[in-house]
Design a protein around this motif. Structure first.
Motif, mmCIF file in Angstrom:
data_model
loop_
_atom_site.group_PDB
_atom_site.id
_atom_site.type_symbol
_atom_site.label_atom_id
_atom_site.label_comp_id
_atom_site.label_asym_id
_atom_site.label_seq_id
_atom_site.Cartn_x
_atom_site.Cartn_y
_atom_site.Cartn_z
ATOM 1 N N LYS A 115 -30.823 -15.815 35.095
ATOM 2 C CA LYS A 115 -31.817 -16.629 35.799
ATOM 3 C C LYS A 115 -33.235 -16.209 35.429
ATOM 4 O O LYS A 115 -34.099 -17.051 35.151
ATOM 5 N N LYS A 116 -33.496 -14.906 35.400
ATOM 6 C CA LYS A 116 -34.820 -14.404 35.034
ATOM 7 C C LYS A 116 -35.151 -14.721 33.577
ATOM 8 O O LYS A 116 -36.299 -15.037 33.238
ATOM 9 N N THR A 117 -34.132 -14.647 32.701
ATOM 10 C CA THR A 117 -34.346 -14.937 31.281
ATOM 11 C C THR A 117 -34.745 -16.399 31.078
ATOM 12 O O THR A 117 -35.716 -16.704 30.376
ATOM 13 N N VAL A 118 -34.014 -17.304 31.712
ATOM 14 C CA VAL A 118 -34.334 -18.731 31.610
ATOM 15 C C VAL A 118 -35.709 -19.010 32.191
ATOM 16 O O VAL A 118 -36.514 -19.762 31.623
ATOM 17 N N GLN A 119 -36.005 -18.385 33.301
ATOM 18 C CA GLN A 119 -37.294 -18.549 33.963
ATOM 19 C C GLN A 119 -38.437 -18.146 33.037
ATOM 20 O O GLN A 119 -39.459 -18.845 32.934
ATOM 21 N N THR A 120 -38.284 -17.037 32.363
ATOM 22 C CA THR A 120 -39.317 -16.545 31.449
ATOM 23 C C THR A 120 -39.487 -17.453 30.241
ATOM 24 O O THR A 120 -40.612 -17.743 29.811
#
Length: 287
Positions: free
Chosen positions: A95-100
């Motif tokens: 989730k954090k990777t996609v967000q970034t």
């Protein structure tokens, strides 16, 4: 705590509000050597009449309205839907990777992105047209065909900015009381019903705020995308009001007149706010 806001408030006052005094140039035959408050010749609405009679004004106004409308609509729907879908991801690291990744283009300048899009959308060597031809289609000149340029301009702008809106909406979703989700689950509500009855109403204040800012900002956000994505000498496709101002930038009064025209969306927002306020007061009185 309020004193911490003082530097930002002063900066806005100095660079955004104080400079609005320069709009008097729109009603003058401005000569820079005499200064802003010097003995300038007042010409009334002559600068406005000149701007309205420019050959490309009607087309620029039409393009501005069309592009601003679709940027507001898609700029609202795309980040909301993406934030709702992102909220359903349970893997925190993914989730954090996609967000970034989706947030990163927001920090890149249009000069950098313009070069990337020109290479990607090239009719001969661009990867997009290579994919189209691989499926048996015919190459499309996205940046040189009037049928596709405005759509390309809107799509690239949405791609650049939707990550920022998604982060705002995702933060608003995370602020919703978790007990509401538990109650909805007990009542047997599915995902779509939960979105419609809990998430969307919960982020409505954020949606309303962003709509107001986008409604004003999108009228004046075309200059850099148009400059970097098209060659105006060969393909003068999507001239907008802000870009049209640059064509006579050596005449300060005409530029100021074009700037005054951008007050239109501010007035529309004010009228909408007044209407909502009157309806709210009327409802309270009737209640």
């Amino acid at each position: 705590l309020h004193l911490m806001l003082l530097p930002g408030v002063l900066m806005i006052l100095v660079f955004n509000y104080t400079t609005m005094a320069g709009l008097i140039i729109a009603f003058q035959k401005f000569i820079p050597s005499k200064g802003l408050f010097g003995d300038q010749k007042w010409v009334g609405f002559d600068n406005f009449r000149y701007v309205f009679k420019l050959p490309g004004f009607s087309q620029a106004l039409k393009n501005t309205i069309v592009i601003a409308f679709w940027k507001i609509v898609l700029g609202l729907l795309v980040p909301i839907v993406f934030a709702l879908l992102l909220n359903e991801i349970r893997g925190r690291r993914f989730k954090k990777t996609v967000q970034t990744i989706v947030y990163l283009p927001y920090f890149l300048s249009w000069v950098v992105l313009g070069g990337i899009f020109i290479d990607m959308l090239s009719p001969s060597t661009g990867i997009v047209n290579q994919i189209i031809k691989a499926f048996g289609g015919k190459e499309i000149f996205f940046l040189g065909d009037n049928r596709y340029f405005k759509g390309t301009l809107i799509a690239t702008d949405i791609w650049k900015n939707f990550g920022y809106g998604a982060i705002v909406y995702l933060a608003a979703i995370l602020g919703i009381d978790s007990s509401l989700y538990e109650a909805a689950k007990i009542d047997g509500a599915g995902e779509l019903r939960t979105w419609a009855t809990i998430m969307i109403p919960g982020i409505m204040p954020s949606i309303s705020t962003i709509i107001i800012f986008d409604f004003i900002g999108n009228w004046n956000a075309f200059l850099w995308p148009i400059i970097v994505l098209q060659d105006p000498e060969k393909y003068p496709l999507a001239t907008a009001l802000q870009y049209l101002n640059g064509s006579f930038s050596y005449k300060f009064g005409y530029v100021a007149a074009g700037t005054v025209i951008s007050i239109i969306p501010v007035l529309l927002v004010f009228m909408m706010c007044q209407k909502n306020y009157i309806e709210a007061v009327s409802g309270a009185v009737k209640g």
